[in-house]
Enzyme design. Structure first.
Site, PDB file in Angstrom:
ATOM      1  N   GLU A 212       1.924 -10.512   0.435  1.00 54.09           N
ATOM      2  CA  GLU A 212       2.193  -9.099   0.728  1.00 54.09           C
ATOM      3  C   GLU A 212       3.755  -9.091   0.792  1.00 54.09           C
ATOM      4  OE1 GLU A 212      -0.327  -6.512   3.025  1.00 54.09           O
ATOM      5  OE2 GLU A 212       0.741  -4.993   1.851  1.00 54.09           O
TER       6      GLU A 212
ATOM      7  N   ASP B  52       0.611 -18.291  -4.589  1.00 49.64           N
ATOM      8  CA  ASP B  52       1.258 -17.091  -5.381  1.00 49.64           C
ATOM      9  C   ASP B  52      -0.178 -16.331  -6.048  1.00 49.64           C
ATOM     10  OD1 ASP B  52       2.600 -14.876  -6.722  1.00 49.64           O
ATOM     11  OD2 ASP B  52       3.350 -16.259  -8.220  1.00 49.64           O
TER      12      ASP B  52
ATOM     13  N   ASP C 168       0.858  -1.275  -0.098  1.00 50.82           N
ATOM     14  CA  ASP C 168      -0.026  -0.008   0.005  1.00 50.82           C
ATOM     15  C   ASP C 168       0.669   1.345   0.070  1.00 50.82           C
ATOM     16  OD1 ASP C 168       1.158  -0.091   2.406  1.00 50.82           O
ATOM     17  OD2 ASP C 168      -0.570  -0.201   3.675  1.00 50.82           O
TER      18      ASP C 168
END
Ligand SMILES: *[C@@H]1O[C@H](CO)[C@@H](O)[C@H](O)[C@H]1NC(C)=O
Ligand SMILES: *[C@@H]1O[C@H](CO)[C@@H](O)[C@H](O)[C@H]1NC(C)=O
Ligand SMILES: *[C@@H]1O[C@H](CO)[C@@H](O)[C@H](O)[C@H]1NC(C)=O
Length: 588
Positions: A562, A553, A207
């Site tokens: 992440e 994956d 993010d």
């Protein structure tokens, strides 16, 4: 320990920088007992289409690696560098400055560069061909040569891990130092509540939040690895890049430290940020900033940031003393703030509580005091560290070493700084329990489903440190190598994007999931079944999310896939340590 090697580095620098016959064309940019990093500066006087450089040293150099050139070893004291395809053609009047090398020597005396021939011509100030100088040829350190290469290419891993950090950079990116083609300036309006400039720093993960607590923890660990394993980086040609990786964060911490007792710990709102999937360069949501202060304290955040800045001051001590002093000043202030105004930062900044809620600050108080002691040798900090260690029961065996829990780091760092059995025994208890803990069927030390590989890497780093203190060195180094090799390919696949066999293709990471500009990038990119269009080189993905090595994956899976500044830190640090051990011929 550090001050000793710093002392040697200065001595070597002075020795080599003054009086060597080739000082006009070779600059030693860093040196330490056993190794050096050098760059060349050669004036081109006639047009050429290829070049060869012959380097001679005054004593044995068993290992040398160049950048922007290919090296070959002629004998113990002589190497040849040849141009690569991109820099063979040079016009008259230019200067060749991009080429450099790392060298390792086994002698106690530092070799001097006695001769540099460029396409056969002497380019040193003093033509040593006419001098009656006899090279002192020392016996070659065979162990060192035999120790090369390692099972996985650690140089490639270190290089790529640093690329991952480049990809996470926020703010204005330097035009001459941005190796990520799909990244450019972003978040240039990040401001504090009184308009303070908060641009820069690193995006936390997939993010675009900037979160000070886990970032500071990452920076302390990476700085620690640069301090204790410079050879790991320099032998990869990446010591300067690694220092700059740390500095990109500390520059931001210094900006965010807007008043003695006021520090910004978060930029961006979690909900607003997570409603957006796309490029950081194109974000338009508001990005509020949140701080700690005397009335809203955060001893954990201020303490960890003090630790990161103190460690970074050591990293820059012999390289940039002004910057080193600046880091140390901020570290001392943040430490005093943390110590005097006690509190948990995620209570003072509740906006962060869903992401990185802190479980306490006693460990960060002891941690920052220990790092300040290492940076200053001031016993007042050591006294504080010991007192906090007792007050907060830091002898209790922690289950992990993480962005939240520094206890194992305090134990091994104090063991290193004091050699006292209290801390040595605690470090041994921690690492013994990890050696003895049953592993997954494929060999992972599984401690959390959140970033299991990063967590195992952090433990690896702590135990590599304990091994350096001669506490069960073989068992701890084997544990560390097993965990790092798990990530690099021992299970039949790599968990590092863009590295090795069958690496992850779909990391949960917004900017690398975007096609090349100007194509639109939004939630369709998130949902795309295809690999990320950009390769996020060097990112360690979360990894298996259970005790049975289960991994997918899948971009949607933020447990397994992440990536984060935090995951790569202990990983990169451990690889640098293993590389250093291998180059030194100690363990491979
Ligand atoms: C290379 O050497 C020249 C002449 O000494 C100097 O002017 C120049 O600044 C040097 N370049 C670098 C990059 O060190
Ligand atoms: C050196 O540069 C020339 C010109 O670009 C190139 O043809 C040659 O292949 C280069 N040498 C090596 C070893 O790459
Ligand atoms: C430390 O341990 C003692 C004894 O178990 C306990 O009373 C005390 O509350 C603990 N202190 C902290 C800060 O956890």
């Amino acid at each position: 320990m550090l001050s000793l090697s710093g002392f040697f580095a200065i001595l070597l620098f002075m020795h080599l920088a003054s009086g060597g016959p080739c000082d006009n064309v070779v600059t030693i940019s860093s040196s330490w007992p056993g190794g050096l990093t050098a760059s060349l500066n050669i004036s081109i006087t006639t047009p050429i289409t290829s070049w060869e450089i012959d380097l001679k040293f005054s004593s044995a150099v068993p290992w040398l690696k160049a950048w922007d050139a290919t090296e070959s070893r002629i004998n113990e004291v002589e190497y040849q560098l040849r141009n690569v395809s991109s820099n063979g053609v040079q016009s008259a009047g230019t200067t060749l400055t991009s080429v450099g090398f790392n060298a390792v020597f086994s002698s106690s005396t530092t070799p001097i560069i006695t001769s540099v021939l460029f396409n056969g011509d002497n380019v040193c100030l003093i033509d040593t061909k006419t001098e009656d100088r006899q090279p002192i040829i020392e016996q070659e350190n065979n162990i060192l040569v035999d120790a090369w290469p390692t099972k996985y290419n650690y140089i490639e891993v270190i290089t790529k891990s640093l690329l991952f950090y480049y990809a996470q950079r926020s703010g204005r990116l330097p035009q001459n130092d941005n190796p990520i083609p799909y990244r450019s300036d972003s978040a240039l309006n990040d401001r504090g509540q009184d308009g303070e400039d908060l641009t820069g720093g690193y995006y936390d993960a997939g993010d675009h939040l900037k979160l000070g607590f886990p970032l500071a923890s990452s920076i302390t660990i990476v700085a620690w690895s640069i301090i204790d394993y410079p050879l790991g980086y320099s032998s990869a040609g990446k010591l300067t890049t690694a220092r700059n990786m740390v500095k990109w964060a500390t520059d931001y911490f210094i900006k965010a430290h807007v008043q003695t007792n006021k520090f910004y710990g978060q930029v961006g709102d979690g909900d607003l940020d997570h409603d957006y999937w796309g490029r950081p360069e194109e974000m338009t949501m508001s990005r509020p900033a949140f701080f700690i202060s005397t009335s809203k304290p955060g001893s954990d955040l201020a303490g960890e940031t003090a630790a990161a800045l103190a460690a970074t001051s050591i990293v820059f001590k012999t390289v940039d003393s002004t910057y080193s002093a600046l880091c140390l000043t901020h570290a001392k202030q943040l430490y005093a703030f943390a110590k005097r105004y006690r509190g948990i930062y995620s209570e003072s900044i509740p906006q962060v509580a869903d992401f990185y809620s802190s479980s306490g600050f006693g460990d960060e108080l002891a941690w920052s005091a220990s790092w300040l002691y290492r940076a200053t040798n001031d016993n007042a900090y050591l006294d504080d560290a010991k007192a906090f260690y007792t007050e907060f029961n830091l002898s209790d065996n922690p289950s992990e070493f993480s962005w939240d829990t520094k206890t194992a780091g305090v134990q091994v760092l104090l063991a290193k700084l004091t050699n006292e059995n209290l801390y040595r025994n605690a470090a041994q208890t921690f690492c013994d329990s990890k050696v003895n803990q049953p592993k997954t069927p494929k060999g992972l030390l599984f401690v959390t489903k959140w970033g299991s590989l990063g967590a195992a890497s952090n433990i690896a780093f702590i135990c590599l440190q304990a091994a350096d203190l001669n506490i069960n060195p073989l068992a701890y180094r084997q544990l560390a190598q097993q965990q790092i090799h798990y990530a690099l390919g021992d299970t039949g696949r790599s968990f590092v994007v863009g590295f090795g066999h069958n690496p992850p293709l779909k990391p949960h990471h917004a900017s690398s999931s975007c096609p090349n500009r100007p194509a639109v990038c939004d939630w369709d990119a998130f949902d795309s079944p295809n690999p990320n269009p950009q390769i996020l080189y060097g990112a360690l993905v979360g990894g298996p999310d259970n005790q049975n090595d289960h991994y997918v994956d899948d971009r949607h899976n933020f447990f397994t896939n992440e990536v984060a500044c935090d995951y790569n830190a202990g990983f990169q640090a451990s690889v640098a340590a293993l590389q250093s051990l291998a180059v030194n011929g100690i363990f491979n």
